[in-house]
Design a protein around this motif. Sequence first.
Motif, PDB file in Angstrom:
ATOM      1  N   ALA A 252       0.959   2.120 -10.341  1.00 38.43           N
ATOM      2  CA  ALA A 252       1.180   2.906 -11.559  1.00 38.43           C
ATOM      3  C   ALA A 252       0.009   2.759 -12.529  1.00 38.43           C
ATOM      4  O   ALA A 252      -0.213   3.633 -13.379  1.00 38.43           O
ATOM      5  CB  ALA A 252       2.479   2.468 -12.226  1.00 38.43           C
ATOM      6  N   ARG A 253      -0.747   1.668 -12.388  1.00 40.31           N
ATOM      7  CA  ARG A 253      -1.916   1.457 -13.252  1.00 40.31           C
ATOM      8  C   ARG A 253      -3.146   2.171 -12.701  1.00 40.31           C
ATOM      9  O   ARG A 253      -3.865   2.840 -13.425  1.00 40.31           O
ATOM     10  CB  ARG A 253      -2.196  -0.034 -13.392  1.00 40.31           C
ATOM     11  CG  ARG A 253      -1.042  -0.825 -14.005  1.00 40.31           C
ATOM     12  CD  ARG A 253      -1.338  -2.301 -14.065  1.00 40.31           C
ATOM     13  NE  ARG A 253      -2.484  -2.594 -14.921  1.00 40.31           N
ATOM     14  CZ  ARG A 253      -2.413  -2.809 -16.232  1.00 40.31           C
ATOM     15  NH1 ARG A 253      -1.232  -2.752 -16.840  1.00 40.31           N
ATOM     16  NH2 ARG A 253      -3.498  -3.066 -16.940  1.00 40.31           N
ATOM     17  N   SER A 254      -3.393   2.012 -11.399  1.00 42.55           N
ATOM     18  CA  SER A 254      -4.500   2.708 -10.741  1.00 42.55           C
ATOM     19  C   SER A 254      -4.297   2.637  -9.236  1.00 42.55           C
ATOM     20  O   SER A 254      -3.629   1.716  -8.741  1.00 42.55           O
ATOM     21  CB  SER A 254      -5.854   2.093 -11.114  1.00 42.55           C
ATOM     22  OG  SER A 254      -5.970   0.773 -10.613  1.00 42.55           O
ATOM     23  N   TRP A 255      -4.882   3.579  -8.507  1.00 40.37           N
ATOM     24  CA  TRP A 255      -4.644   3.662  -7.074  1.00 40.37           C
ATOM     25  C   TRP A 255      -5.122   2.418  -6.333  1.00 40.37           C
ATOM     26  O   TRP A 255      -4.556   2.041  -5.308  1.00 40.37           O
ATOM     27  CB  TRP A 255      -5.334   4.891  -6.482  1.00 40.37           C
ATOM     28  CG  TRP A 255      -6.849   4.751  -6.382  1.00 40.37           C
ATOM     29  CD1 TRP A 255      -7.765   5.132  -7.302  1.00 40.37           C
ATOM     30  CD2 TRP A 255      -7.576   4.172  -5.293  1.00 40.37           C
ATOM     31  NE1 TRP A 255      -9.041   4.839  -6.866  1.00 40.37           N
ATOM     32  CE2 TRP A 255      -8.959   4.252  -5.636  1.00 40.37           C
ATOM     33  CE3 TRP A 255      -7.223   3.604  -4.072  1.00 40.37           C
ATOM     34  CZ2 TRP A 255      -9.961   3.778  -4.789  1.00 40.37           C
ATOM     35  CZ3 TRP A 255      -8.223   3.138  -3.231  1.00 40.37           C
ATOM     36  CH2 TRP A 255      -9.574   3.227  -3.591  1.00 40.37           C
ATOM     37  N   ASP A 256      -6.169   1.783  -6.850  1.00 45.48           N
ATOM     38  CA  ASP A 256      -6.759   0.661  -6.129  1.00 45.48           C
ATOM     39  C   ASP A 256      -6.248  -0.709  -6.577  1.00 45.48           C
ATOM     40  O   ASP A 256      -6.573  -1.726  -5.970  1.00 45.48           O
ATOM     41  CB  ASP A 256      -8.286   0.685  -6.253  1.00 45.48           C
ATOM     42  CG  ASP A 256      -8.751   0.636  -7.715  1.00 45.48           C
ATOM     43  OD1 ASP A 256      -7.911   0.789  -8.621  1.00 45.48           O
ATOM     44  OD2 ASP A 256      -9.957   0.449  -7.933  1.00 45.48           O
ATOM     45  N   ALA A 257      -5.416  -0.735  -7.613  1.00 50.02           N
ATOM     46  CA  ALA A 257      -4.949  -2.024  -8.134  1.00 50.02           C
ATOM     47  C   ALA A 257      -4.222  -2.871  -7.090  1.00 50.02           C
ATOM     48  O   ALA A 257      -4.431  -4.090  -7.036  1.00 50.02           O
ATOM     49  CB  ALA A 257      -4.060  -1.806  -9.366  1.00 50.02           C
ATOM     50  N   PRO A 258      -3.373  -2.292  -6.213  1.00 51.92           N
ATOM     51  CA  PRO A 258      -2.700  -3.141  -5.224  1.00 51.92           C
ATOM     52  C   PRO A 258      -3.655  -3.890  -4.306  1.00 51.92           C
ATOM     53  O   PRO A 258      -3.328  -4.970  -3.810  1.00 51.92           O
ATOM     54  CB  PRO A 258      -1.848  -2.139  -4.431  1.00 51.92           C
ATOM     55  CG  PRO A 258      -1.603  -1.010  -5.370  1.00 51.92           C
ATOM     56  CD  PRO A 258      -2.870  -0.904  -6.162  1.00 51.92           C
ATOM     57  N   PHE A 259      -4.844  -3.338  -4.089  1.00 52.23           N
ATOM     58  CA  PHE A 259      -5.771  -3.957  -3.143  1.00 52.23           C
ATOM     59  C   PHE A 259      -6.366  -5.258  -3.680  1.00 52.23           C
ATOM     60  O   PHE A 259      -6.877  -6.069  -2.899  1.00 52.23           O
ATOM     61  CB  PHE A 259      -6.874  -2.968  -2.772  1.00 52.23           C
ATOM     62  CG  PHE A 259      -6.374  -1.806  -1.943  1.00 52.23           C
ATOM     63  CD1 PHE A 259      -6.298  -1.914  -0.559  1.00 52.23           C
ATOM     64  CD2 PHE A 259      -5.959  -0.629  -2.544  1.00 52.23           C
ATOM     65  CE1 PHE A 259      -5.822  -0.853   0.205  1.00 52.23           C
ATOM     66  CE2 PHE A 259      -5.483   0.425  -1.789  1.00 52.23           C
ATOM     67  CZ  PHE A 259      -5.412   0.319  -0.407  1.00 52.23           C
ATOM     68  N   TYR A 260      -6.285  -5.473  -4.965  1.00 52.07           N
ATOM     69  CA  TYR A 260      -6.760  -6.744  -5.511  1.00 52.07           C
ATOM     70  C   TYR A 260      -5.883  -7.912  -5.050  1.00 52.07           C
ATOM     71  O   TYR A 260      -6.341  -9.065  -5.040  1.00 52.07           O
ATOM     72  CB  TYR A 260      -6.787  -6.695  -7.039  1.00 52.07           C
ATOM     73  CG  TYR A 260      -7.947  -5.885  -7.592  1.00 52.07           C
ATOM     74  CD1 TYR A 260      -9.241  -6.404  -7.604  1.00 52.07           C
ATOM     75  CD2 TYR A 260      -7.741  -4.611  -8.108  1.00 52.07           C
ATOM     76  CE1 TYR A 260     -10.304  -5.662  -8.115  1.00 52.07           C
ATOM     77  CE2 TYR A 260      -8.793  -3.856  -8.621  1.00 52.07           C
ATOM     78  CZ  TYR A 260     -10.072  -4.387  -8.609  1.00 52.07           C
ATOM     79  OH  TYR A 260     -11.131  -3.652  -9.104  1.00 52.07           O
TER      80      TYR A 260
ATOM     81  N   LEU B 267       5.708  -4.974  -6.063  1.00 56.13           N
ATOM     82  CA  LEU B 267       4.385  -5.282  -6.613  1.00 56.13           C
ATOM     83  C   LEU B 267       3.445  -4.102  -6.458  1.00 56.13           C
ATOM     84  O   LEU B 267       2.701  -3.741  -7.385  1.00 56.13           O
ATOM     85  CB  LEU B 267       3.813  -6.513  -5.917  1.00 56.13           C
ATOM     86  CG  LEU B 267       4.475  -7.856  -6.215  1.00 56.13           C
ATOM     87  CD1 LEU B 267       3.903  -8.941  -5.319  1.00 56.13           C
ATOM     88  CD2 LEU B 267       4.282  -8.221  -7.678  1.00 56.13           C
ATOM     89  N   GLY B 268       3.461  -3.500  -5.253  1.00 51.93           N
ATOM     90  CA  GLY B 268       2.581  -2.358  -5.019  1.00 51.93           C
ATOM     91  C   GLY B 268       2.881  -1.197  -5.933  1.00 51.93           C
ATOM     92  O   GLY B 268       1.962  -0.537  -6.447  1.00 51.93           O
ATOM     93  N   GLY B 269       4.163  -0.936  -6.154  1.00 52.76           N
ATOM     94  CA  GLY B 269       4.531   0.173  -7.024  1.00 52.76           C
ATOM     95  C   GLY B 269       4.109  -0.048  -8.462  1.00 52.76           C
ATOM     96  O   GLY B 269       3.593   0.863  -9.126  1.00 52.76           O
ATOM     97  N   VAL B 270       4.306  -1.263  -8.971  1.00 49.61           N
ATOM     98  CA  VAL B 270       3.914  -1.573 -10.354  1.00 49.61           C
ATOM     99  C   VAL B 270       2.405  -1.451 -10.534  1.00 49.61           C
ATOM    100  O   VAL B 270       1.914  -0.861 -11.505  1.00 49.61           O
ATOM    101  CB  VAL B 270       4.396  -2.993 -10.735  1.00 49.61           C
ATOM    102  CG1 VAL B 270       3.805  -3.413 -12.073  1.00 49.61           C
ATOM    103  CG2 VAL B 270       5.913  -3.033 -10.792  1.00 49.61           C
ATOM    104  N   LEU B 271       1.656  -1.993  -9.577  1.00 50.97           N
ATOM    105  CA  LEU B 271       0.202  -1.954  -9.690  1.00 50.97           C
ATOM    106  C   LEU B 271      -0.350  -0.545  -9.486  1.00 50.97           C
ATOM    107  O   LEU B 271      -1.300  -0.139 -10.166  1.00 50.97           O
ATOM    108  CB  LEU B 271      -0.427  -2.917  -8.675  1.00 50.97           C
ATOM    109  CG  LEU B 271      -0.173  -4.404  -8.944  1.00 50.97           C
ATOM    110  CD1 LEU B 271      -0.665  -5.259  -7.777  1.00 50.97           C
ATOM    111  CD2 LEU B 271      -0.866  -4.833 -10.232  1.00 50.97           C
TER     112      LEU B 271
ATOM    113  N   VAL C  26       0.821  -1.208   0.000  1.00 50.30           N
ATOM    114  CA  VAL C  26       0.000   0.000   0.000  1.00 50.30           C
ATOM    115  C   VAL C  26       0.857   1.261   0.000  1.00 50.30           C
ATOM    116  O   VAL C  26       0.470   2.284  -0.583  1.00 50.30           O
ATOM    117  CB  VAL C  26      -0.967  -0.009   1.199  1.00 50.30           C
ATOM    118  CG1 VAL C  26      -1.766   1.291   1.275  1.00 50.30           C
ATOM    119  CG2 VAL C  26      -1.912  -1.200   1.105  1.00 50.30           C
ATOM    120  N   GLY C  27       2.025   1.195   0.634  1.00 55.24           N
ATOM    121  CA  GLY C  27       2.878   2.371   0.723  1.00 55.24           C
ATOM    122  C   GLY C  27       3.134   3.057  -0.613  1.00 55.24           C
ATOM    123  O   GLY C  27       2.949   4.278  -0.733  1.00 55.24           O
ATOM    124  N   PRO C  28       3.531   2.317  -1.656  1.00 50.50           N
ATOM    125  CA  PRO C  28       3.771   2.969  -2.946  1.00 50.50           C
ATOM    126  C   PRO C  28       2.523   3.588  -3.562  1.00 50.50           C
ATOM    127  O   PRO C  28       2.626   4.432  -4.463  1.00 50.50           O
ATOM    128  CB  PRO C  28       4.283   1.811  -3.821  1.00 50.50           C
ATOM    129  CG  PRO C  28       4.832   0.816  -2.862  1.00 50.50           C
ATOM    130  CD  PRO C  28       3.943   0.898  -1.659  1.00 50.50           C
TER     131      PRO C  28
END
Length: 409
Positions: free
Chosen positions: A163-171, A157-161, A32-34
């Motif tokens: 970059a696509r959208s703010w909520d992508a890491p939460f998936y 992983l968080g940083g890459v996701l 989540v940090g990134p």
Amino acid sequence: MSDSGVGVPWRSPRLYLLLATAAVAPLDVNIVGPALPAIADAFAVSSARSGLVITAFAAPGAVLAPIVGMYADRLGRRRVIVPCLLLYGLAGVAVTLTTDLWQVLALRAVQGSVGGSILASLTLALVGDYYEGPQRNAVMGVVSAGISFSAAAGPVLGGVLAARSWDAPFYLYGSSVVVAALAYRYLDPPAVESGDGESDGRHGGSYVRAAVASLPAREALAVYGATLVGFTFFFGGVLTAVPFLLEGTYGLASGRVGALVTAAMMVAAVVAVFNGRFARYLSNLGLVTVAFGFYAAGLGGVWAAESATAVLLALGVFGIGHGLLLPSVASALSELAGPEFRGGVMSLRTSVILGAQAIGPPLFTLPVTELDVGYELPLALAGLGAILTAVGLFAAAGGRSGIGVAAAD
């Protein structure tokens, strides 16, 4: 115990379920940090308000970890860890459906109440239930390494996701739901587990008193104290002071700083894998004592370094110490606690770690801001503190005889 031997049971499906559970735990903050800058933009809030996404997660866990551990002891580990995994995953994925920051914060608080370090402690409690002696140390080492590898991969992983959208890491939290289903289906209850699904008659206060009374006071204080000091060095020194030092003194960009810190975490993970072998020669408290020797050398090395390369080498030495500490304190607590209190005792470890996370950064930054000194000074003082801690642990272990006794004969 249902497993025997001294090595890692690599053919055991149970081991991989434990590793899977351990791997989802560090997704708490690292992924989540990134995404925080993207969250701030998405909800049009300041960086300070977006940072509450981290705070909302961490605060409940510090208070509720021992309570969750108590119920894991009273109801049975699997009956608690499966709902925790499920709620942790569902609340995380639900963040993708939010339309306001307060909704994100509410769901993060739910996650923090049952997941992250709480899941890690419950997993380590299961390791203590399933294994004993040197094999316990071996599996503790592998599971701790899994936690460290996941923690190191999380920011990437968080940083890459993000970059696509703010909520992508939460998936990514959906993986916790999958692990919950597997644990429900395949994770057999430990043979030593005393929970039978019914209250044993102890209220929370009496449970805590009985758990505390069951622990050898000197050994427990030594292990919990070492955990607090070691993680204070980690959160305050390696994760806070060292990045500022690398940026201010050597002009490194955040990407290279992150790579150096990740390298130290990887060293810790590799060392943790071999904890079972080390435990054949030293007691758990002995291994923790040696860990602080490496802490002292690593922190002192950062202080004395004259190049970024030297800092990297010093961080590697610190990583050796952290790789020794992580599984050794978990194994020590598992040995000190009986199965009826192991969940609570291990979850209290979570509260100690979260406490270190709270006090570590200010201890290393306040001297710099208030006294107008460089980060070298608090790092040097921490190195001295590590030496004193090692001496204290040596005394707590009873001197040479206590240090030299293996974890199990």
